[in-house]
Design a protein around this motif. Structure first.
Motif, short mmCIF file in Angstrom:
data_model
loop_
_atom_site.label_atom_id
_atom_site.label_comp_id
_atom_site.label_asym_id
_atom_site.label_seq_id
_atom_site.Cartn_x
_atom_site.Cartn_y
_atom_site.Cartn_z
N SER A 89 12.63 -0.39 -0.99
CA SER A 89 11.85 -0.01 -2.17
C SER A 89 10.50 -0.72 -2.22
O SER A 89 9.53 -0.17 -2.73
N HIS A 90 10.42 -1.96 -1.70
CA HIS A 90 9.14 -2.69 -1.67
C HIS A 90 8.75 -3.02 -0.24
O HIS A 90 8.06 -4.01 0.01
N GLU A 131 7.91 -1.02 11.83
CA GLU A 131 8.61 -2.24 11.45
C GLU A 131 7.97 -2.84 10.22
O GLU A 131 6.76 -2.71 10.00
N GLY A 132 8.79 -3.53 9.44
CA GLY A 132 8.30 -4.25 8.28
C GLY A 132 9.08 -5.52 8.08
O GLY A 132 9.81 -5.97 8.97
N LYS A 133 8.94 -6.10 6.89
CA LYS A 133 9.60 -7.37 6.61
C LYS A 133 11.12 -7.18 6.53
O LYS A 133 11.61 -6.08 6.33
N SER A 160 0.85 -1.18 0.00
CA SER A 160 0.00 0.00 0.00
C SER A 160 0.88 1.23 0.00
O SER A 160 2.06 1.16 0.34
N PRO A 161 0.32 2.37 -0.38
CA PRO A 161 1.11 3.61 -0.26
C PRO A 161 1.40 3.91 1.20
O PRO A 161 0.76 3.34 2.10
N VAL A 194 16.32 9.88 -1.16
CA VAL A 194 16.14 8.66 -1.95
C VAL A 194 15.89 7.47 -1.03
O VAL A 194 16.59 7.29 -0.02
N ILE A 195 14.89 6.68 -1.36
CA ILE A 195 14.57 5.51 -0.55
C ILE A 195 15.68 4.47 -0.73
O ILE A 195 16.06 4.14 -1.85
#
Length: 1309
Positions: free
Chosen positions: A307-308, A232-234, A211-212, A301-302
């Protein structure tokens, strides 16, 4: 709940219900938008408020109270008026709840002469801790009224949310007093708030689907550090947004359960611990994270690993997991968060409804706790706070504590008198806290503690003072102590920040700077000081103090320093350190470097490496570029492979691909190509059975990529047209094959070579060559990109009518504006440039023949910067103007005259707001037009195309002739300036020098056998610059005067430097005698002896470079050596040098010399170096080296070199170069000589080495035989005289070898 659970991933409700709720939300939003009131927020808010909502500092009478301060009302005395009209008065309105405020309107008191002409607006949520409204990032006052009746409305730039508003009069009608009626406009404001007490937090489990990402919130805190949220994320990746020293930083970390690691992506904001609301938003937009803090936005810049990446968990206020506490920014947040949203989902509202996907830890309340902290601001050098003296507490100590924040390195915090006539001073010095006890000018005690206390953060100070004890502590951990401090005098008041003006009834003395900054939490003997009582004049005295507010500004956030300049600040201003940035000025805005090699050339610079800033003050950084100054100024940009490189067939590889990386960045190359008149790049392809095409009209086997569009394959070669797949030989029908030479499948070497000149396809980026054909061989070479001609430098327009002008779109230079142009005129005045706004404007004009005026207005009133010159500017020569305006100052430069500078108001408006067309050469009113030429007009580094606009504008002509009047001084050494359509060039044909400006010496190393004879051509041709000698030249080549210059370096004595003779055996000779002195010999009568003139300068055969200048007019002769005094002589025998025929340099044959003694010397030749030889504008050495023809006879070795330095003047000449046009004869005539370091074949390298060795050996043998034969051909009669001279002949000494050059070019003729 359905919408929330969808976003949080908490419930799997039926699809039908989800769709239904979505439809309901859509319909609701449409109905709301159809009402047409969603964006309207301008309702009057004051008119219906009760009397209790109004307060004021004072009132003149009961009928002048604040309750009557309502617009267009006449109750009471028709408005509010305070008891005393001064700048410490205020009117306060309580709106009852936090409200969105969009505008304010003022009106004078009805039926009176009382109104405000300017005022300040302050806002607050609590009635304390006021915050001043900033207009365009300025603390300037807002405009008020000009009479008592008109309502003047001021619309805020951005809506403000507050409950309380306070208006402070700044200026009023000078014939009246303060009088006010007020209205405020806005609308209801709704919000969801969560309060975190430093141990509480909220944890959200979010939808794991892609999602955005957009997280938005408002925050308010008194603490300068604390974690706002942690996501937190993957992949164990996390993002943390945290406060650190009052700034927000975004921190990326990987490996949450391992050792701490990570880095800060971006830092923004400052002073966010001021207990005011600040808006924060983090978004992922494309490949960037965008962080917004209040009105400022920054992108980063990410990282590739994110990026995902999507957020799975979001923790607000604190970190929940103990493993996560390895995060270096894990302090808990203490303060309030408002309107927290994730992708438009109201997370605080979700937390209120006890969603199972939300975990609330600790005491999270849904209202904002508002601690009251009253601060005071010491605004300037006249600020002070005086409090009454005090007595010792029960402990026998005087205890004082306070907190302060400032940007200044120095300033007095506190002073009071001690007993025994001593003085106590507590002050800042060089960012440290210092304590001094002084007795009649002598320091009895000094203590220092702390460091870096001018960082804008709050710092605490605790002071304990008694008879035998003194201690001071900074920030509760650093301190200093001493004994025998002294006791405060019981009648001495305490002075904070500074002292009252001299002459008052006080004993305060301050030898230091006054304190500028904020103080709070001031306690005396452990009792807090009530600043509100101070404000109401119930306690102490003060002046130039702002109470209940801390008006500290971070002038470096955001920084106005451009191009990487470092920002530092004090309380009232900032400074940009521009060192090592390549830019200059108050904000590092203007480039230090020129925008092209063309510009450098016309400053008189020689070939070399220069920093070129192609876009001036734009974002592109300066690049180091080689400028080759010939008749044109060439930009030369190398890449990583400029050598000739060999290829061989390889069955494993169908193609060989090579990529070229240039010394300049892509954006630099794009600008250079667009600004240059011509660009070219050499492409050589040598081939043997290596095809470019398989067969006619078939797909190419080889191709190249270039320019900005790397998707477009280029199949044409060199001079052929793009897209046709042909080579340069094809249009002329002279190819060995139909299309290209290399397609002929010959066993012999052939080539495709030439220049690529289509700028859209340059520079060449990649080359793909076929390498799969059995037995094929090839070699390629791609030269550097070369461009010349600067379209912007010579872009000019001629204004021949006062009413004529050019117009362009509005100039946008809101915060920084730099303008550069050149002009020439014969008029005494005229406007160069003008752009208007509603109130703002900018203008540059010639106000008088010797003055340029730069004026503008950004809302603070017109400001003028003038430069007066010592010479008239209307002399029809080019003059340069450079004007710059930024938030700090305005400056004006005219030519090389001293610049003029005007500082901008420190708290004034800063945005230049223009909206009309930009006029060049005139004004919108068509008055004060400019007559003359304007050239190279650049605004913020962007060149305006004057010529293009002039072609379609009556009264204006494109271009402007006549450059030599301004630039002829660049043509040196008798070079002649020649006009060109765009610029000029220097004709060096009558000069002994060469180069772009006739500034490069023509020098050569002579050996004893070297001889140059120059035969004068009849009729004798004079230089146009040599008109002084015109009358002295007669038809039979008779001279009545000479101008002779030359430079030499030698260790030979004696030595003949120059010999000129005639048909009648008359001569002129310049030589060094056996004593190392210069001798000039004239024999102007064949029947008389030569006249000899000697110089008093000694030891000229010292191996150093010497310059000789000789002038003769009839019988008067003078010469000068180096910088020594000129020596003069008089000829006696004759004044005419008849039938001059030859000029000799080096060895002169005996038969050519009339004098026997001189013949012996001439036959020995000259060993050394000669340079810049000029005889009446004839340059025999230049002719021999550069323009050999039938008039010049050269024998023996002549080596071009540099007399003045051991190295060549050309920085690139030391690089090895290989000629493709003249390979060794023993090889295949078409085979290239490649750089063996880059060759794919060791065999070719061995062959080349062998051939080169053989060629050099043969050449050396021929040279030796030739030289020996010439030596044996000498006159036998001279052999006996040889030893007499060689006793002092030093041509074989080792030092003579230094007269050569590592880059010599030898001519054996």
């Amino acid at each position: 709940m359905t919408f929330y659970s969808t976003m949080l991933g908490g419930f799997n409700m039926p699809l039908r219900n989800t769709r239904l709720s979505g439809i309901v939300l859509l319909i609701s939003s449409l109905l709301l938008s159809s009402c047409g009131t969603a964006d309207i927020c301008d309702s009057p808010l004051v008119s219906n408020l009760p009397h209790s909502s109004f307060r004021s500092s004072s009132q003149l009478s009961g009928s002048h109270g604040p309750v009557y301060a309502k617009v267009n009302r006449r109750e009471g005395a028709g408005g509010w008026s305070p008891l005393v009209s001064d700048r410490y008065q205020w009117l306060e309105v309580d709106l009852g709840a936090r409200t969105q405020i969009t505008a304010a309107a003022t009106q004078g008191r009805y039926g009176s002469s009382d109104w405000l002409t300017s005022y300040l607006l302050m806002f607050s949520d609590t009635g304390h801790n006021w915050r001043q409204h900033r207009q365009e990032d300025s603390f300037g006052a807002l405009p008020g009224n000009s009479n008592a009746d008109t309502v003047v409305q001021y619309k805020l730039d951005h809506p403000v949310v507050a409950r309380f508003l306070r208006l402070i009069p700044v200026a009023w009608n000078p014939t009246g007093r303060i009088g006010l009626r007020l209205e405020i406009y806005g609308c209801h404001y709704a919000s969801d708030v969560a309060n975190f007490d430093g141990s509480s937090s909220i944890l959200y489990r979010l939808n794991a689907r892609p999602s955005p990402m957009a997280i938005s919130l408002n925050l308010k805190t008194l603490r300068n550090s604390g974690m706002v949220f942690h996501a937190e994320g993957k992949g164990d990746h996390s993002l943390t947004l945290a406060l650190e020293n009052g700034k927000l930083l975004l921190f990326h970390q990987q490996g949450l359960s391992s050792s701490p690691g990570g880095y800060v992506l971006v830092t923004m904001g400052s002073l966010l611990d001021d207990q005011h609301w600040h808006h924060v938003k983090l978004e992922r937009i494309g490949t960037y994270f965008t962080l917004t803090v209040d009105k400022n936005t920054q992108q980063v810049v990410i990282p590739a690993e994110l990026s995902h990446w999507n957020i799975h968990w979001l923790s607000v206020g604190a970190v929940q997991s103990s493993a996560l506490r390895r995060n270096p920014y894990n302090k808990n947040f203490h303060g309030c968060v408002e309107n927290l949203s994730y992708n438009d989902l109201n997370l605080i509202d979700v937390a209120k409804h006890s969603n199972p996907q939300v975990t609330v830890v600790g005491n999270v309340t849904f209202s904002c706790a508002e601690p009251v902290s009253v601060a005071v601001t010491f605004t300037d050098s006249q600020s002070f706070l005086q409090l009454p003296g005090h007595t010792m507490g029960s402990s026998g100590l005087v205890i004082l504590a306070l907190q302060f924040r400032t940007w200044n390195e120095e300033g007095l915090l506190l002073t009071f008198n001690l007993q025994q006539h001593r003085i106590f001073w507590l002050y800042l010095s060089k960012t440290r806290l210092c304590l001094q006890i002084n007795d009649t000018g002598r320091a009895l005690l000094e203590l220092r503690t702390g460091s870096g206390l001018n960082d804008g953060q709050w710092h605490s100070v605790e002071l304990s003072c008694g008879q035998d004890h003194l201690s001071i502590t900074v920030d509760k951990d650093e301190g200093a102590t001493a004994n025998n401090a002294g006791v405060p005098h019981p009648d001495s008041p305490l002075f904070f920040g500074g002292c009252p003006p001299l002459g008052g009834n006080h004993t305060c003395r301050n030898p230091f700077r006054a304190f500028q900054g904020c103080m709070r939490l001031l306690t005396l003997d452990e009792r807090p000081v009530d600043f509100i009582n101070l404000q109401q004049r119930l306690l102490g005295k003060y002046s130039h103090l702002q109470i209940d507010t801390c008006d500290i500004i971070d002038r470096c956030s955001p920084s106005h320093c451009e191009h990487g300049g470092k920002c530092t600040q004090s309380w009232s201003t900032f400074h940009c350190e521009c060192s090592n940035t390549g830019y200059r000025g108050a904000t590092c805005h203007s480039s230090r470097y020129e925008q092209s090699c063309e510009a450098y050339k016309h400053k008189g610079t020689a070939s070399g490496h220069y920093y070129v800033d192609v876009d001036g003050s734009g974002p592109i950084k300066p690049q180091l570029i080689y400028c080759n100054m010939t008749d044109r100024a060439w930009i030369v940009i190398d890449h990583n492979n400029t050598e000739l490189t060999a290829l061989h067939s390889s069955p494993e590889r169908r193609h060989h691909e090579v990529n070229f990386h240039y010394a300049s960045e892509e954006e630099d190359l794009a600008v250079i190509l667009s600004q240059s008149e011509h660009c070219e790049q050499e492409l050589y392809y040598h081939c043997r059975k290596s095809h470019l095409h398989n067969k006619p009209d078939s797909a190419p086997l080889s191709w190249w990529l270039g320019g900005q569009d790397l998707e477009q394959v280029q199949t044409h070669w060199n001079g052929a047209l793009p897209g046709n797949g042909l080579c340069s030989c094809s249009p002329h029908n002279n190819c060995l094959n139909l299309q290209c030479n290399c397609d002929a499948d010959n066993e012999q070497w052939t080539k495709e070579s030439g220049l690529l000149t289509l700028k859209e396809t340059l520079p060449l980026q990649s080359l793909v060559l076929s390498s799969s054909e059995p037995g094929s061989e090839s070699a390629y070479k791609v030269g550097p990109l070369r461009c010349h001609g600067d379209k912007s430098f010579w872009n000019a327009a001629l204004f021949d009518k006062e009413t004529s002008y050019l117009h362009f779109p509005t100039f946008h230079g809101e915060l920084n504006a730099d303008i550069f142009f050149l002009f020439k005129t014969s008029s005494s005045s005229g406007v160069f440039l003008e752009n208007l706004g509603i109130k703002d404007f900018i203008r540059i004009e010639l106000s008088s023949p010797s003055e340029v005026l730069f004026s503008f207005d950004v809302g603070n009133g017109p400001l003028e910067v003038r430069v007066k010159t010592s010479v008239p500017l209307n002399n029809n020569r080019w003059h340069s103007v450079r004007a710059e305006r930024n938030v700090k100052e305005a400056s004006l430069h005219v030519d090389d005259f001293p610049a003029a500078t005007q500082e901008a108001p420190s708290d004034g408006q800063i945005h230049l707001q223009l909206n009309s067309q930009l006029f060049i050469g005139g004004t919108a009113s068509r008055q004060k037009g400019f007559l003359g030429c304007i050239r190279s007009l650049q605004l913020n580094g962007v060149t305006l195309d004057l010529e293009e606009r002039a072609r379609i504008t009556p009264g204006v002509q494109p271009g402007c002739p006549g450059h030599c009047s301004s630039y002829e001084f660049l043509c040196q050494n008798q070079g002649r300036c020649v006009e060109r359509r765009s610029g000029f060039s220097c004709d060096c044909s009558q000069s002994s020098y060469t180069g772009a400006f006739c500034h490069e010496e023509i020098s050569a190393t002579f050996k004893s056998t070297t001889s140059i004879r120059y035969t004068l051509k009849e009729p004798y041709e004079l230089s146009p610059n040599n008109s002084a000698l015109a009358s002295s030249i007669i038809s039979d080549m008779t001279l009545r005067g000479e101008n002779v210059t030359l430079k030499f370096r030698t260790r030979q004595t004696p030595a003949l430097l120059l010999y000129v003779d005639s048909l009648y055996r008359e001569y002129f000779a310049l030589l060094i005698n056996k004593h190392g002195e210069l001798e000039l010999r004239y024999k102007l009568h064949s029947g008389r002896d030569a006249e000899v003139f000697g110089s008093s300068v000694m030891n000229l055969a010292d191996g150093r470079l010497h310059t000789v200048t000789i002038k003769r007019r009839a019988e008067y002769v003078s010469f000068q050596i180096d910088k020594n005094a000129r020596e003069s002589f008089i000829l006696i025998t004759d004044e005419e040098f008849n039938s001059v025929k030859w000029i000799h340099l080096g060895r002169v044959l005996e038969a050519d010399v009339a004098d026997i003694e001189l013949a012996r010397l001439a036959s020995l030749g000259f060993t050394g170096c000669l340079s810049a030889v000029d005889f009446n504008s004839i340059s025999p050495l230049k002719a021999a080296l550069l323009h050999p023809d039938s008039r010049v006879t050269v024998t023996g070795p002549l080596t071009q070199s540099s007399c003045g330095s051991p190295f060549s003047a050309n920085p690139q000449s030391s690089e090895a170069t290989h000629s493709l046009s003249d390979p060794p004869a023993s090889l295949d005539p078409g085979q290239p000589l490649v750089n063996t370091m880059r060759s794919d074949s060791a065999l070719i390298g061995g062959v080349i080495a062998l051939v080169v060795f053989v060629a050099i050996s043969v050449l050396a043998a021929i040279t030796r035989i030739t030289c020996s034969r010439r030596e044996t051909y000498r006159n036998p009669d001279l052999k006996a005289a040889q030893p007499d001279v060689t006793d002092v002949h030093l041509s074989h000494e080792p030092n003579d070898q230094s007269e050569g050059n590592a880059n010599q070019k030898e001519f054996f003729i």
